[in-house]
Design a protein around this motif. Structure first.
Motif, PDB file in Angstrom:
ATOM      1  N   GLN A 107       2.223  -1.679  -6.114  1.00 56.24           N
ATOM      2  CA  GLN A 107       2.229  -2.701  -6.297  1.00 56.24           C
ATOM      3  C   GLN A 107       1.096  -2.852  -4.699  1.00 56.24           C
ATOM      4  OE1 GLN A 107       3.333  -5.604  -8.210  1.00 56.24           O
ATOM      5  NE2 GLN A 107       5.151  -3.714  -9.066  1.00 56.24           N
TER       6      GLN A 107
ATOM      7  N   LYS B  27       7.863  -5.114  -6.917  1.00 55.23           N
ATOM      8  CA  LYS B  27       7.092  -6.297  -7.395  1.00 55.23           C
ATOM      9  C   LYS B  27       6.989  -8.162  -6.550  1.00 55.23           C
ATOM     10  CE  LYS B  27      10.880  -9.494 -10.437  1.00 55.23           C
ATOM     11  NZ  LYS B  27      11.495  -9.675 -11.627  1.00 55.23           N
ATOM     12  N   TYR B  28       7.638  -7.753  -5.828  1.00 52.11           N
ATOM     13  CA  TYR B  28       7.519  -9.133  -4.883  1.00 52.11           C
ATOM     14  C   TYR B  28       6.062  -8.599  -3.703  1.00 52.11           C
ATOM     15  CZ  TYR B  28      11.422 -10.835  -7.136  1.00 52.11           C
ATOM     16  OH  TYR B  28      12.562 -10.843  -8.193  1.00 52.11           O
TER      17      TYR B  28
ATOM     18  N   ARG C 107       3.232 -10.863  -3.983  1.00 49.40           N
ATOM     19  CA  ARG C 107       3.263 -12.179  -3.083  1.00 49.40           C
ATOM     20  C   ARG C 107       3.764 -12.641  -1.890  1.00 49.40           C
ATOM     21  NH1 ARG C 107       6.294 -17.526  -5.011  1.00 49.40           N
ATOM     22  NH2 ARG C 107       5.682 -18.619  -3.428  1.00 49.40           N
TER      23      ARG C 107
ATOM     24  N   GLN D 197       0.183 -12.025  -0.653  1.00 49.44           N
ATOM     25  CA  GLN D 197      -0.844 -13.524  -0.657  1.00 49.44           C
ATOM     26  C   GLN D 197      -0.671 -14.512   0.516  1.00 49.44           C
ATOM     27  OE1 GLN D 197      -3.549 -13.356  -2.611  1.00 49.44           O
ATOM     28  NE2 GLN D 197      -4.000 -15.317  -1.772  1.00 49.44           N
ATOM     29  N   GLU D 198       0.645 -14.405   0.617  1.00 48.19           N
ATOM     30  CA  GLU D 198       0.874 -15.252   1.039  1.00 48.19           C
ATOM     31  C   GLU D 198       0.965 -15.423   2.675  1.00 48.19           C
ATOM     32  OE1 GLU D 198       2.075 -18.577   0.787  1.00 48.19           O
ATOM     33  OE2 GLU D 198       2.967 -18.780  -1.588  1.00 48.19           O
TER      34      GLU D 198
ATOM     35  N   ILE E  40       9.584 -17.518   0.097  1.00 55.12           N
ATOM     36  CA  ILE E  40       9.191 -17.042  -1.099  1.00 55.12           C
ATOM     37  C   ILE E  40      10.906 -16.854  -1.984  1.00 55.12           C
ATOM     38  CG2 ILE E  40       6.916 -16.957  -0.543  1.00 55.12           C
ATOM     39  CD1 ILE E  40       7.228 -13.720  -1.405  1.00 55.12           C
TER      40      ILE E  40
END
Ligand SMILES: Nc1nc2c(ncn2[C@@H]2O[C@H](COP(=O)(O)OP(=O)(O)O)[C@@H](O)[C@H]2O)c(=O)[nH]1
Ligand SMILES: [Mg+2]
Length: 230
Positions: free
Chosen positions: A26, A100-101, A104, A107-108, A200
């Motif tokens: 990932q 899988k997170y 994200r 990105q954040e 998130i």
């Protein structure tokens, strides 16, 4: 950004190798993993050493005995700061925190100082926990939020991402908590210092393999320590 994912382990031999494989699927090549093992009787530490030999992006710290999750993270944070990482993750080794997170979070964190994996924002949740554990977790977050005034929905979760600047400002040596209160203390301090924090949604799944190390003593300690933090 040079990133370190800290994964504390105690008796996680069924999980750790598969988890690290999934993590690397990932993330980019600048992301490393630090396994922090407390001399697990099941041999997790030896397996971690084998993994580190085969992959220069895997690092291992061994401690002589089970010394608790909080001090494991303090050790890991110091390692991250000493070794020049820009971004640091906390992550469990039992697949409750789905790799899988990770994209994200990555990105954040470009736009925030901290990214908190949250079970209690829309889109988040918990799978496979009994009602007792659910009430405890939600109640714990609510209790801490009311007492400390930290405007986050999930204060006890342990799937979090910090910029180096946050860890430097908090100074890992000053962290006093050890169990669930450790997560609360981190978020409380980051909030009080004015860092920008983003929650998130994550779905937290209870572990399939191995055993939880949570117990009543850890919970009572956490409740008491939240009062001291205030
Ligand atoms: N190094 C280290 N890891 C620990 C310790 N206690 C728990 N862990 C790890 O911390 C993570 C969360 O613990 P777990 O027992 O799954 O707690 P739960 O998910 O809240 O039930 C797992 O990766 C454990 O292996 C400890 O004392 N030392
Ligand atoms: Mg767990």
């Amino acid at each position: 950004m040079r990133t370190l994912i800290i994964i504390p382990t105690y008796n996680e031999i069924e999980n750790i190798k598969k988890l690290v494989t999934e993590v690397f699927k990932q993330v980019d090549g600048e992301t490393h993993v630090l396994i922090l093992d407390d001399n697990s009787p099941d041999g997790t530490g030896a397996l971690a050493d084998t993994m580190a030999k085969a992959n220069p992006r895997v690092h291992v710290i061994h401690r002589p005995k089970k010394l608790g999750l909080g001090t494991a993270y303090v050790t890991g944070f110091k390692y991250a700061l000493e070794n020049g990482y820009d971004v640091v993750f906390e992550m469990d080794s039992d697949f409750s925190h789905d790799p899988k997170y990770l994209p994200r979070f990555q990105q954040e964190i470009k736009n925030f100082d901290a990214v908190i994996g949250s079970r209690y924002v829309p889109g988040g949740g918990v799978v496979n926990w009994g009602i007792g554990r659910k009430v405890l977790s939600r109640g714990g977050s609510l209790y801490a939020r009311l007492i400390l005034g930290v405007p986050l929905q999930d204060l006890t979760g342990g799937f979090n991402c910090w910029r180096r600047s946050v860890l430097e400002a908090i100074d890992p040596n000053t962290l006093k908590s050890d169990g669930y209160d450790f997560q609360i203390e981190m978020k409380h301090k980051a909030f009080k210092k004015g860092f920008r924090i983003k929650e998130i949604p994550i779905i937290f799944e209870d572990r399939c393999l191995g055993q939880s190390k949570m117990n009543k003593k850890i919970v009572l300690e956490a409740m008491y320590r939240v009062l001291l933090m205030r």
